[in-house]
Design an enzyme around this catalytic site. Sequence first.
Site, PDB file in Angstrom:
ATOM      1  N   GLY A   8      19.478   6.421  56.208  1.00  0.00           N
ATOM      2  CA  GLY A   8      19.377   4.960  56.823  1.00  0.00           C
ATOM      3  C   GLY A   8      18.904   4.380  58.033  1.00  0.00           C
ATOM      4  O   GLY A   8      19.359   3.982  58.746  1.00  0.00           O
ATOM      5  N   GLY A  11      18.119   1.132  59.255  1.00  0.00           N
ATOM      6  CA  GLY A  11      19.510   0.523  59.264  1.00  0.00           C
ATOM      7  C   GLY A  11      19.828   0.325  60.351  1.00  0.00           C
ATOM      8  O   GLY A  11      19.010   0.845  61.684  1.00  0.00           O
ATOM      9  N   TYR A  12      20.826  -0.993  61.182  1.00  0.00           N
ATOM     10  CA  TYR A  12      20.802  -0.895  62.058  1.00  0.00           C
ATOM     11  C   TYR A  12      21.553   0.482  63.631  1.00  0.00           C
ATOM     12  O   TYR A  12      20.602   0.714  64.547  1.00  0.00           O
ATOM     13  CB  TYR A  12      21.988  -1.981  63.326  1.00  0.00           C
ATOM     14  CG  TYR A  12      22.090  -2.207  64.960  1.00  0.00           C
ATOM     15  CD1 TYR A  12      21.092  -2.489  65.458  1.00  0.00           C
ATOM     16  CD2 TYR A  12      23.107  -2.517  65.081  1.00  0.00           C
ATOM     17  CE1 TYR A  12      21.173  -2.511  66.683  1.00  0.00           C
ATOM     18  CE2 TYR A  12      23.659  -3.058  66.710  1.00  0.00           C
ATOM     19  CZ  TYR A  12      22.261  -3.318  67.154  1.00  0.00           C
ATOM     20  OH  TYR A  12      22.351  -3.420  68.227  1.00  0.00           O
ATOM     21  N   ARG A  33      16.653   3.633  51.161  1.00  0.00           N
ATOM     22  CA  ARG A  33      16.806   3.434  49.354  1.00  0.00           C
ATOM     23  C   ARG A  33      15.548   3.308  49.089  1.00  0.00           C
ATOM     24  O   ARG A  33      15.100   3.460  47.921  1.00  0.00           O
ATOM     25  CB  ARG A  33      17.446   2.911  49.418  1.00  0.00           C
ATOM     26  CG  ARG A  33      19.198   3.036  50.220  1.00  0.00           C
ATOM     27  CD  ARG A  33      20.230   2.185  49.288  1.00  0.00           C
ATOM     28  NE  ARG A  33      19.613   0.513  49.711  1.00  0.00           N
ATOM     29  CZ  ARG A  33      19.956  -0.224  50.631  1.00  0.00           C
ATOM     30  NH1 ARG A  33      20.810   0.382  52.237  1.00  0.00           N
ATOM     31  NH2 ARG A  33      19.426  -1.703  50.514  1.00  0.00           N
ATOM     32  N   LEU A  63      21.878   6.430  48.177  1.00  0.00           N
ATOM     33  CA  LEU A  63      23.390   7.120  47.610  1.00  0.00           C
ATOM     34  C   LEU A  63      23.883   6.440  46.631  1.00  0.00           C
ATOM     35  O   LEU A  63      25.442   8.147  46.262  1.00  0.00           O
ATOM     36  CB  LEU A  63      24.787   7.186  48.661  1.00  0.00           C
ATOM     37  CG  LEU A  63      23.433   6.569  51.275  1.00  0.00           C
ATOM     38  CD1 LEU A  63      24.517   6.377  52.001  1.00  0.00           C
ATOM     39  CD2 LEU A  63      23.856   7.978  50.534  1.00  0.00           C
ATOM     40  N   ALA A  83      24.014   5.910  56.649  1.00  0.00           N
ATOM     41  CA  ALA A  83      23.999   5.512  56.466  1.00  0.00           C
ATOM     42  C   ALA A  83      24.977   5.075  54.491  1.00  0.00           C
ATOM     43  O   ALA A  83      26.287   6.196  54.930  1.00  0.00           O
ATOM     44  CB  ALA A  83      22.987   5.925  54.574  1.00  0.00           C
ATOM     45  N   SER A  84      25.051   4.072  54.947  1.00  0.00           N
ATOM     46  CA  SER A  84      26.879   3.657  53.751  1.00  0.00           C
ATOM     47  C   SER A  84      26.044   1.900  52.853  1.00  0.00           C
ATOM     48  O   SER A  84      25.783   2.054  52.847  1.00  0.00           O
ATOM     49  CB  SER A  84      27.436   3.173  54.326  1.00  0.00           C
ATOM     50  OG  SER A  84      28.352   3.253  53.388  1.00  0.00           O
ATOM     51  N   LYS A 159      35.757   3.169  54.359  1.00  0.00           N
ATOM     52  CA  LYS A 159      35.708   4.317  54.766  1.00  0.00           C
ATOM     53  C   LYS A 159      36.856   4.440  55.658  1.00  0.00           C
ATOM     54  O   LYS A 159      36.206   6.060  55.853  1.00  0.00           O
ATOM     55  CB  LYS A 159      35.229   2.983  56.779  1.00  0.00           C
ATOM     56  CG  LYS A 159      33.704   2.566  56.926  1.00  0.00           C
ATOM     57  CD  LYS A 159      32.493   2.917  56.942  1.00  0.00           C
ATOM     58  CE  LYS A 159      31.376   2.651  57.668  1.00  0.00           C
ATOM     59  NZ  LYS A 159      30.483   3.802  57.360  1.00  0.00           N
ATOM     60  N   VAL A 187      29.675  -2.950  66.751  1.00  0.00           N
ATOM     61  CA  VAL A 187      28.362  -1.966  67.316  1.00  0.00           C
ATOM     62  C   VAL A 187      27.100  -3.565  67.909  1.00  0.00           C
ATOM     63  O   VAL A 187      27.156  -3.969  67.077  1.00  0.00           O
ATOM     64  CB  VAL A 187      27.830  -1.743  66.457  1.00  0.00           C
ATOM     65  CG1 VAL A 187      26.497  -0.501  67.493  1.00  0.00           C
ATOM     66  CG2 VAL A 187      29.102  -0.232  66.268  1.00  0.00           C
TER      67      VAL A 187
END
Length: 342
Positions: A8, A11-12, A33, A63, A83-84, A159, A187
Site C-alpha cells: 500500500g 496510501g498516506y 492494487r 489484498l 495496506a488494508s 483492525k 495520524v
Amino acid sequence: MADVLVTGGSGYIGSWCVLALLDAGHSVRTTVRDPSREPGLREMLRRGGAAPDAPLQVVAADLTRDEGWPEAVRGCDAVLHVASPTLTSAPRSDDEMVGPARDGVLRVLRAARDAGVRRVVLTSAIGAVAYGHPDRDTPFTEDDWTNVDAGVEPYQKSKTLAERAAWDFVRTEGGGPELATVNPTGVLGPVLGPDYSPSLGLIRRMVDGSMPVALPFASGYVDVRDVADLHLRAMTDPAAAGERFIATSGRSLWVREVAAVLRARLGDRAAAAPTREMPLWAARGLSLVNSDLRTLRRLLGKNLDATSEKAQRLLGWRPRPVEDTLAETAESLLALSAADTA
C-alpha cells in the site's frame, strides 16, 4: 541495508514509510492494487523528497486475491504491511470490512513465510486497543485489546480481528517471520496528495470553516513521519520482535483543544476553527440522523488517552510535539487547497 516490501505504498502512511526507508538507504518494493496508480505514487514520493533514481520498484498486488503476492515478497528481508482493504462506501455489515482485512493480513503473512522473510511489521491501529471499554482514568497500553463484542464500529472491529489473526498465525503456523505491530492514534502531518484520512479530514474541516462547533471527544494524535520512523525501528530492532507499539504524541486532546492550537499557531488562517464545543446531548442526538457523525457516535464523550511509553523505552522512539504536527498539518492542507484552486 535491506530489501523491504511496503504494502500500500500509495496510501498516506505507506508513502511516508517508503520515503523513510529510501532515506535510510534501503531498497524498496511497494504494492498498489491498480498499476495505473504508479505515476501518482511516484509523484507523491517526489514531492516528499525521493530522488528520481531511488531504488524503488512498484508491483501490482491486491489484498483480496492470491495472485502477485509470492512475486511481491520474493527476495525481501522484511515486510511493512501497511495496506488494508478499503470500501467505496460505509460498510453495511461487519463482514464487508472484517473479512477482507483479516484475509489480507493472512495472505501477506503466508507469502512472507514462504519467501523466508525475517520480520513483518503490521500497521494496526489504536482501534485494536482502546474501543469498547468502560470509561477509565488511566491511559490505554499495548496490554489492552478492543472489545469487539461491545458494539464497536466495523473499522475498529476489522483492525482488532485482523491483528489478532496475525498474532495467532505467527504463533500456530508462522514457521519463520517475526511479527511486530504499530498501533497509531489519529495520524496527521504533511500531505503528499489529495487522499485524506479521517484525522486529516478533521483538521481540514476546522480550517475551512465546515466544522462550526467542536465535537465532544478526545483522541491521541501522532505525526505520520514519526509513525514511519517507528515502523523502521520495529523492523530493525531485536527488541521489537513479538511486540505491539502504540504510536501517539503526548496526551490525548479534546477537539476543542485541537482547534485552540490551530488558532494560536496559524492566526487568521485558522480563524474559522471552532471556539465552542457541541453539548454532548446534542451531539448524540445528531449522530442518529447525520451520516458523518454516525461512525463517531461511540466516541462522543469519550477520552481515548493512550501512552507510547513502551516504544520510547524499548526502541528509543521520540515523537515530535503534537502542537507542531497540528500546525504543519494545517499548513500543508492550506497549501494543497491553494494549489488545487490556482
